[in-house]
Design a protein around this motif. Structure first.
Motif, mmCIF file in Angstrom:
data_model
loop_
_atom_site.group_PDB
_atom_site.id
_atom_site.type_symbol
_atom_site.label_atom_id
_atom_site.label_comp_id
_atom_site.label_asym_id
_atom_site.label_seq_id
_atom_site.Cartn_x
_atom_site.Cartn_y
_atom_site.Cartn_z
ATOM 1 N N LYS A 182 0.850 -1.184 0.000
ATOM 2 C CA LYS A 182 0.000 0.000 0.000
ATOM 3 C C LYS A 182 0.891 1.242 0.000
ATOM 4 O O LYS A 182 1.518 1.594 1.003
ATOM 5 N N HIS A 183 0.976 1.883 -1.147
ATOM 6 C CA HIS A 183 1.716 3.145 -1.238
ATOM 7 C C HIS A 183 1.291 3.868 -2.511
ATOM 8 O O HIS A 183 1.000 3.233 -3.536
ATOM 9 N N ALA A 184 1.275 5.198 -2.452
ATOM 10 C CA ALA A 184 0.836 5.994 -3.603
ATOM 11 C C ALA A 184 1.689 5.742 -4.836
ATOM 12 O O ALA A 184 1.204 5.829 -5.976
ATOM 13 N N LEU A 185 2.976 5.418 -4.639
ATOM 14 C CA LEU A 185 3.862 5.174 -5.776
ATOM 15 C C LEU A 185 3.349 4.019 -6.635
ATOM 16 O O LEU A 185 3.322 4.106 -7.870
ATOM 17 N N TYR A 186 2.923 2.941 -5.996
ATOM 18 C CA TYR A 186 2.467 1.775 -6.745
ATOM 19 C C TYR A 186 1.152 2.074 -7.464
ATOM 20 O O TYR A 186 0.944 1.645 -8.611
ATOM 21 N N ASP A 187 0.271 2.834 -6.828
ATOM 22 C CA ASP A 187 -0.976 3.228 -7.492
ATOM 23 C C ASP A 187 -0.681 4.088 -8.711
ATOM 24 O O ASP A 187 -1.308 3.938 -9.770
ATOM 25 N N GLU A 188 0.274 4.984 -8.573
ATOM 26 C CA GLU A 188 0.647 5.861 -9.682
ATOM 27 C C GLU A 188 1.189 5.052 -10.854
ATOM 28 O O GLU A 188 0.849 5.307 -12.017
ATOM 29 N N MET A 189 2.013 4.049 -10.561
ATOM 30 C CA MET A 189 2.583 3.244 -11.641
ATOM 31 C C MET A 189 1.506 2.390 -12.317
ATOM 32 O O MET A 189 1.525 2.224 -13.540
ATOM 33 N N ARG A 190 0.577 1.864 -11.540
ATOM 34 C CA ARG A 190 -0.530 1.105 -12.142
ATOM 35 C C ARG A 190 -1.330 1.991 -13.100
ATOM 36 O O ARG A 190 -1.705 1.569 -14.195
ATOM 37 N N GLU A 191 -1.589 3.223 -12.681
ATOM 38 C CA GLU A 191 -2.352 4.131 -13.530
ATOM 39 C C GLU A 191 -1.629 4.438 -14.835
ATOM 40 O O GLU A 191 -2.260 4.761 -15.844
ATOM 41 N N LYS A 192 -0.312 4.337 -14.830
ATOM 42 C CA LYS A 192 0.473 4.580 -16.041
ATOM 43 C C LYS A 192 0.658 3.312 -16.877
ATOM 44 O O LYS A 192 1.383 3.331 -17.872
ATOM 45 N N GLY A 193 0.023 2.232 -16.456
ATOM 46 C CA GLY A 193 0.069 1.002 -17.230
ATOM 47 C C GLY A 193 1.253 0.115 -16.954
ATOM 48 O O GLY A 193 1.489 -0.859 -17.692
ATOM 49 N N THR B 175 31.129 1.995 -1.367
ATOM 50 C CA THR B 175 32.159 1.623 -0.401
ATOM 51 C C THR B 175 31.692 1.842 1.038
ATOM 52 O O THR B 175 30.923 2.764 1.326
ATOM 53 N N LEU B 176 32.187 0.981 1.922
ATOM 54 C CA LEU B 176 31.939 1.071 3.363
ATOM 55 C C LEU B 176 30.463 0.958 3.716
ATOM 56 O O LEU B 176 29.967 1.603 4.639
ATOM 57 N N GLY B 177 29.757 0.132 2.961
ATOM 58 C CA GLY B 177 28.386 -0.188 3.299
ATOM 59 C C GLY B 177 27.362 0.864 2.968
ATOM 60 O O GLY B 177 26.202 0.743 3.393
ATOM 61 N N LYS B 178 27.727 1.902 2.234
ATOM 62 C CA LYS B 178 26.739 2.927 1.860
ATOM 63 C C LYS B 178 25.756 2.325 0.865
ATOM 64 O O LYS B 178 26.145 1.724 -0.131
ATOM 65 N N ARG B 179 24.462 2.486 1.170
ATOM 66 C CA ARG B 179 23.405 1.899 0.353
ATOM 67 C C ARG B 179 22.605 3.002 -0.329
ATOM 68 O O ARG B 179 22.054 3.883 0.315
ATOM 69 N N HIS B 180 22.559 2.925 -1.631
ATOM 70 C CA HIS B 180 21.710 3.797 -2.423
ATOM 71 C C HIS B 180 20.606 2.917 -3.027
ATOM 72 O O HIS B 180 20.379 1.804 -2.558
ATOM 73 N N LEU B 181 19.942 3.371 -4.057
ATOM 74 C CA LEU B 181 18.766 2.645 -4.545
ATOM 75 C C LEU B 181 18.662 2.777 -6.056
ATOM 76 O O LEU B 181 18.852 3.864 -6.609
ATOM 77 N N VAL B 182 18.338 1.645 -6.720
ATOM 78 C CA VAL B 182 18.037 1.666 -8.148
ATOM 79 C C VAL B 182 16.743 0.891 -8.363
ATOM 80 O O VAL B 182 16.510 -0.133 -7.702
ATOM 81 N N THR B 183 15.885 1.381 -9.248
ATOM 82 C CA THR B 183 14.600 0.721 -9.504
ATOM 83 C C THR B 183 14.379 0.573 -11.004
ATOM 84 O O THR B 183 14.867 1.385 -11.795
ATOM 85 N N PHE B 184 13.623 -0.446 -11.376
ATOM 86 C CA PHE B 184 13.273 -0.698 -12.773
ATOM 87 C C PHE B 184 11.796 -1.082 -12.829
ATOM 88 O O PHE B 184 11.292 -1.778 -11.941
ATOM 89 N N ALA B 185 11.113 -0.645 -13.886
ATOM 90 C CA ALA B 185 9.706 -1.001 -14.063
ATOM 91 C C ALA B 185 9.437 -1.262 -15.541
ATOM 92 O O ALA B 185 10.116 -0.719 -16.426
ATOM 93 N N THR B 186 8.413 -2.099 -15.804
ATOM 94 C CA THR B 186 8.047 -2.441 -17.171
ATOM 95 C C THR B 186 6.526 -2.373 -17.342
ATOM 96 O O THR B 186 5.787 -2.441 -16.358
ATOM 97 N N ASP B 187 6.095 -2.258 -18.600
ATOM 98 C CA ASP B 187 4.660 -2.359 -18.916
ATOM 99 C C ASP B 187 4.355 -3.627 -19.702
ATOM 100 O O ASP B 187 3.269 -3.790 -20.245
ATOM 101 N N ARG B 188 5.311 -4.553 -19.734
ATOM 102 C CA ARG B 188 5.134 -5.817 -20.465
ATOM 103 C C ARG B 188 4.066 -6.667 -19.758
ATOM 104 O O ARG B 188 4.117 -6.832 -18.533
#
Length: 401
Positions: free
Chosen positions: A119-130, A142-155
């Motif tokens: 449950k989050h607005a981000l997922y609703d927004e992506m559904r609305e975009k197909g 380095t040294l355990g720093k964590r960033h973030l990468v995301t991927f999405a598809t309409d397949r």
């Protein structure tokens, strides 16, 4: 017993990985690399529709940055992320929240009944975009720093196993490539934050040897807060820090807006120059002073509402040649300006108390801005360290207050 296969299985993204390793060394900006990577992943047969990278960055004004690519884009969009984002609904419960809390993967199949998913607005927004499928992974630096990468598809059906394997295949190399660029950007940002944009560029270009410098003709401005010792003795520490930050904001932002360079903050004072190589430098300095006085009047009005006394200040302005470069010990350098012209500006600032004018200009400076600006001649005064009396002018702009 069969020996393990030393070569990892081929994936759709092998060509993209090869390009990240060998084809990006001349590209300075990670957002350009990121956008090109996404387009190459598409060309390799991965049905990518949307992708983001979220980087935490140490900056005095914002927490990090988000780069977003969508199908058809040649360049990534960049948005700054505020420090308070973690207290807002857009972050709480998001994939970024889960990853930063330690999740190794967030996968959301957007085609399923939304009552079964996150449950989050981000997922609703992506559904609305197909969009049909979404995956997020940590990007380890380095040294355990964590960033973030995301991927999405309409397949229809989302990513299949080969697509996921291909996307995972790029993560280690993307982490290395992005860390180099982020640290380069961080070094530049820190230099801009602590020594100014121009000095930062010179330092990055190699101007780090003690004693090196150039002669620059510039208008010099020195500003100092009045009665700061009394304030710091009588006010709570946090209030003093807030006051100084508000005061420096009021003074600094107009200087930067009009092309000045703040070289240092000295306790409750600042030193700035406006190089005469720039057009209208002296006029720009007075425009900055005018706006700073308006900002200080507004700050004093706010402080008056909380029972605080108004802040007073003095500004001294001169023009002349200064030595601009590295000065200091063998292990600790300061990139600054020195010379008689700087000393004169400092003496004029000190004289504002004696003369009773908040802004004093030397005759040398006044001659460069008259008659465009209306100045008040206040007479000749002895200036410590200079043999002859100096003719002084006061600048009292119409600030509308």
């Amino acid at each position: 017993m069969t020996a393990p296969d030393k070569n990892p299985p081929a994936t759709l993204s092998d060509g993209v990985v090869h390009w990240l390793i060998n084809g990006t060394r001349d590209e300075r900006f990670i957002d350009n690399i990121f956008a090109e990577m996404c387009n190459r992943l598409q060309q390799a047969g991965i049905p990518l529709k949307r992708s983001t990278v979220h980087i935490l960055i140490h900056h005095p004004q914002w927490l990090g940055a988000r780069m977003m690519w969508s199908d058809g884009m040649r360049e990534a969009e960049i948005a700054r992320v505020d420090f308070d984002v973690r207290e807002r609904s857009e972050y709480i419960g998001s994939s970024a929240n889960e990853i930063h809390d330690g999740a190794a993967e967030v996968r959301e199949r957007l085609e399923q009944d939304r009552s079964l998913g996150r449950k989050h607005a981000l997922y609703d927004e992506m559904r609305e975009k197909g969009l049909t499928d979404y995956v997020a992974w940590p990007l380890y630096h380095t040294l355990g720093k964590r960033h973030l990468v995301t991927f999405a598809t309409d397949r229809p059906g989302g990513f299949d196993d080969a697509h996921v394997a291909a996307l995972k295949n790029v993560l280690p190399v993307l982490a290395l490539v992005s860390e180099i660029r982020v640290k380069n950007r961080l070094a530049r940002t820190l230099l801009e934050t602590y020594v100014g944009a121009h000095a930062g560029e010179l330092i990055l270009a190699g101007a780090t040897r003690r004693g090196t410098g150039t002669t620059v003709r510039a208008a010099i401005m020195i500003c100092d807060l009045r009665d700061f010792t009394k304030i710091s003795d009588n006010w709570p520490r946090d209030d003093v820090i807030d006051l100084l930050n508000d005061y420096f904001d009021a003074m600094s932002e107009p200087i930067a807006r009009h092309g000045g360079e703040i070289l240092k903050f000295i306790g409750d004072g600042l030193l700035a120059i406006f190089p005469l190589s720039e057009p209208n430098a002296c006029a720009n300095l007075l425009h900055a002073v005018t706006e700073a006085r308006v900002a200080m009047a507004a700050l004093n009005a706010r402080n008056n509402g909380t029972g605080r006394a108004p802040l007073n200040y003095g500004i001294g302005v001169h023009v002349g040649d200064v030595m601009y470069g590295n000065i200091g010990s063998s292990s600790r350098l300061d990139f600054t300006v020195i010379g008689p012209a700087v000393n004169m500006a400092s003496r004029l600032e000190a004289l504002t108390k004696q003369v009773g004018r908040p802004v004093l200009l030397s005759r040398d400076f006044a001659e460069l801005v008259q008659p465009k600006f209306e100045l008040e001649r206040v007479g000749k005064y002895e200036v410590r360290g200079f043999s002859d009396p100096i003719e002084l002018f006061a600048f009292q702009p119409d600030t509308g207050t």
